[in-house]
Write a protein that holds these residues in place. Sequence first.
Motif, PDB file in Angstrom:
ATOM      1  N   UNK A 164      31.074  37.929  29.224  1.00  0.00           N
ATOM      2  CA  UNK A 164      31.561  39.318  29.227  1.00  0.00           C
ATOM      3  C   UNK A 164      32.469  39.651  28.035  1.00  0.00           C
ATOM      4  N   UNK A 165      32.307  38.929  26.945  1.00  0.00           N
ATOM      5  CA  UNK A 165      33.019  39.259  25.715  1.00  0.00           C
ATOM      6  C   UNK A 165      32.223  40.301  24.931  1.00  0.00           C
TER       7      UNK A 165
ATOM      8  N   UNK B   2      41.309  37.056  40.435  1.00  0.00           N
ATOM      9  CA  UNK B   2      41.107  38.454  40.052  1.00  0.00           C
ATOM     10  C   UNK B   2      39.649  38.888  40.261  1.00  0.00           C
ATOM     11  N   UNK B   3      39.494  40.116  40.758  1.00  0.00           N
ATOM     12  CA  UNK B   3      38.164  40.705  40.932  1.00  0.00           C
ATOM     13  C   UNK B   3      38.044  41.846  39.924  1.00  0.00           C
ATOM     14  N   UNK B   4      36.860  42.010  39.334  1.00  0.00           N
ATOM     15  CA  UNK B   4      36.652  43.155  38.452  1.00  0.00           C
ATOM     16  C   UNK B   4      36.364  44.403  39.283  1.00  0.00           C
ATOM     17  N   UNK B  21      43.383  43.610  38.281  1.00  0.00           N
ATOM     18  CA  UNK B  21      44.335  43.761  37.184  1.00  0.00           C
ATOM     19  C   UNK B  21      43.801  44.806  36.215  1.00  0.00           C
ATOM     20  N   UNK B  22      44.724  45.515  35.578  1.00  0.00           N
ATOM     21  CA  UNK B  22      44.276  46.480  34.569  1.00  0.00           C
ATOM     22  C   UNK B  22      45.394  47.416  34.175  1.00  0.00           C
ATOM     23  N   UNK B  23      44.993  48.510  33.545  1.00  0.00           N
ATOM     24  CA  UNK B  23      45.930  49.493  33.021  1.00  0.00           C
ATOM     25  C   UNK B  23      46.046  50.687  33.976  1.00  0.00           C
ATOM     26  N   UNK B  40      40.060  48.767  34.255  1.00  0.00           N
ATOM     27  CA  UNK B  40      39.860  47.442  33.653  1.00  0.00           C
ATOM     28  C   UNK B  40      38.604  47.497  32.793  1.00  0.00           C
ATOM     29  N   UNK B  41      38.186  46.367  32.257  1.00  0.00           N
ATOM     30  CA  UNK B  41      37.075  46.426  31.300  1.00  0.00           C
ATOM     31  C   UNK B  41      35.769  46.864  31.938  1.00  0.00           C
TER      32      UNK B  41
END
Lengths: 461, 461
Positions: A164-165, B2-4, B21-23, B40-41
């Motif tokens: 996932x980069x 952590x879970x996306x 986690x994230x902004x 998050x991403x």
Amino acid sequence: MRLLVKDMIKEVGNAAEVEVCGWVHRIRELGGITFVILRDRSGLLQLVCSDEAAGDRDGPCTAHGESPSGTGPLTLESVIRARGIPAANEKAPGGVELRVRSLEIISRAEGDLPYQVNGDSSKVGLEALLDNRALSLRNPKIRAIFKIQAAIIEAFSAYLRSQDFTEIKTSKLVGGGTEGGAELFEVEYFDRKVYLAQSPQIYKQIMVASGLERVFEVAPAYRAEKHDTPRHLNEYVSLDVEMGFIESELDLIELEKGLLSYIFAELERKNRAELDLWNAAVPDAASVAGAPVIPYEEAVKLANAEAAKARGGGGRIFDINPEAERLLCEWALREKGTDLVFVNRFPRRYRPFYAYPWASGTSVEAAGEGAVFTMSFDALFRGLEITTGGRRQHDYQALLEALPKFGLKEEDIAGYRVFKYGCPPHGGFAIGCERLTQKILGLANVKEASLFPRDRKRVSP
Amino acid sequence: MRLLVKDMIKEVGNAAEVEVCGWVHRIRELGGITFVILRDRSGLLQLVCSDEAAGDRDGPCTAHGESPSGTGPLTLESVIRARGIPAANEKAPGGVELRVRSLEIISRAEGDLPYQVNGDSSKVGLEALLDNRALSLRNPKIRAIFKIQAAIIEAFSAYLRSQDFTEIKTSKLVGGGTEGGAELFEVEYFDRKVYLAQSPQIYKQIMVASGLERVFEVAPAYRAEKHDTPRHLNEYVSLDVEMGFIESELDLIELEKGLLSYIFAELERKNRAELDLWNAAVPDAASVAGAPVIPYEEAVKLANAEAAKARGGGGRIFDINPEAERLLCEWALREKGTDLVFVNRFPRRYRPFYAYPWASGTSVEAAGEGAVFTMSFDALFRGLEITTGGRRQHDYQALLEALPKFGLKEEDIAGYRVFKYGCPPHGGFAIGCERLTQKILGLANVKEASLFPRDRKRVSP
């Protein structure tokens, strides 16, 4: 319709004429027959030129070309097109040869070839190899270095994408350097001066903080170092990685182990032919997974103990210098059966201002600015440092507090100001692509692993 | 663990606490409940912070962080860790929300955010967008540009590898430029001057002649052009291709059609979400295959005819200038239903010395040095030139004969001397990565498609 040399074996027994194109690698006359070894991107093929094979045509190996330079006798390195009938021949490369019925010189090579392409490249000195780079690259063994390098870049990118980069491309022109101004190349940029980036450090950190979280970059990096050693290049390909939400450098070491394992496995799977040309073996997954992680202070002690064993005495190694890198790798191979060693917890004085502090017996967060060590690491592979990395300081206040120790001021790190607005714990590393290539193949000098290396004296071709 | 955000929906109905986690993308207070949108991403997630959800714990949205900067009220762009129970909510992004039981500020953003990350980026001027690059990149729509760009680079590389091309990395520091000295950036290289490469032209040609035959490179290229237009960058990512054993530029146009088709199909398959943020569509394979190839002289006439229709008059276009590029693309879309146009057979005076001559009614080889036209081409996509390419002169004598027309001497093209020693007919092209990105997404300025663009004034961040 042109056929590649590697596909010729499938045509044996088929009476149809086929066409091949490539370079004249070797010419041998034997009893009125001309044997030509043709080289294309896929391999070597023996062409047999005789009146008999040519039938009622003109002698095939005194061919006429399509352009004025195409006339005249066949010369080494000429580019030719040959048509003929494939036939099995156990003694020929690949077990097949082409009985030539017509041959055309597409681009005739002049006879004063300044470099022997078909010779033994191991007998050529480095200077001759690089002075004649455009020709030495034609040697299949030399060219194999860059097939390996292409495969490394492909596998590096593929593995990181699978994790996932996101690939990024950042500017190589920067307003200033924060990691040693003396090692920067200056660029005249319109009416001001800028510098060639030593690494995409600040950019990859910004991109983690941008929310991509996980990024990689494959791009040139520049070091204006004056030393000319077998391990230095002034321009190199940096394989950069940066990721958010890590705890410590150990997360990065795990990532790099997985990454290197994948690269090695891909080379084994797809590049056995190129590895064989160099008698090269790649480490297996178990030995990469088993690579030891040694804290800096222990590593220095270990290197001294190894030095003492090797030459008596010891105690003269005060840092992880090239000798220590070699000794630690020898130890790891002997004791742990692995080509790879990680050294972590480097002292702050050896690391940049942005290295995250580490202190024994404290929580990560409590280490603070007084810490002597950092959450940083190097990877040593077959005696050479191929990676530097670590967790970075993501707290802007803590960064500011560290600056005086490094002779820096807030305005020197303007790019880091974005950390005031939310930045996850993060870190990363960079692999020197040429160094990894060098050590996989056992090349004596890292310059051999750069297509067009740049050093103090060399800026061409 | 952590879970996306994107995986949260699978956890609905599961009573176990999960962690994200994230902004902090957005904060809204409503009837004593705090709704936080976390970014998050992988996406956006609604966090619901209420005393009820937190149970007997402290109010979850006045959390304490792990570091001194983590204390205090929640602010936009802070990086947080939240734990709670996922619950379905049709009105929330992705149909799921997290009922927060605890929330921790990992990195607290200061309150004076100089750029509104969660705002409508289309209402922000280009200068503000780039002045605040490290923050504007956090906006999901802006970040999507670079997910698309990463996908373009991935697909470009994958397609060429599938066609037996090898990736190369060549030096960006060159001794001199042969394509217009005024547009070179000068570098202080130890005790001499070198220049930043405008393209890997000579190197990719050497690599074809090295026997790799088919090569590609993804790397920065530099143009010291002083103009500041929506189509120019002083540093850009060049997607370079070069291949041997071609007949004419038509082979290259076929290759580029296949390549662009693949890139578009991959974007459609993997990046629909990013394309949707820009209301962007990619051309289908049939329309790419059907792109017309128009000889230069006809293209100029056609552009004039189109100009006449549009504004009366016409006859004022003497070259394939930006206006002609736009008019030709409008014509192709209207008449042929395609976003892509190729213009070939450019006059020699508009092309570099190494362009291969073309003449009507003669064989390829007979065109000779007197030819007025060349086997070169441009690709125009949605009104903008995205590619220049062509067959190159592979005959060293013919190259030498062409030099005086271009004000060059033999020593200026020292790198080409290897062509004396066998070089196949070859050619190639380069795609401007930022321009392709720009036109796929419909960006007004190519600088929007560069992470850290460089222009006369801008060298940071």
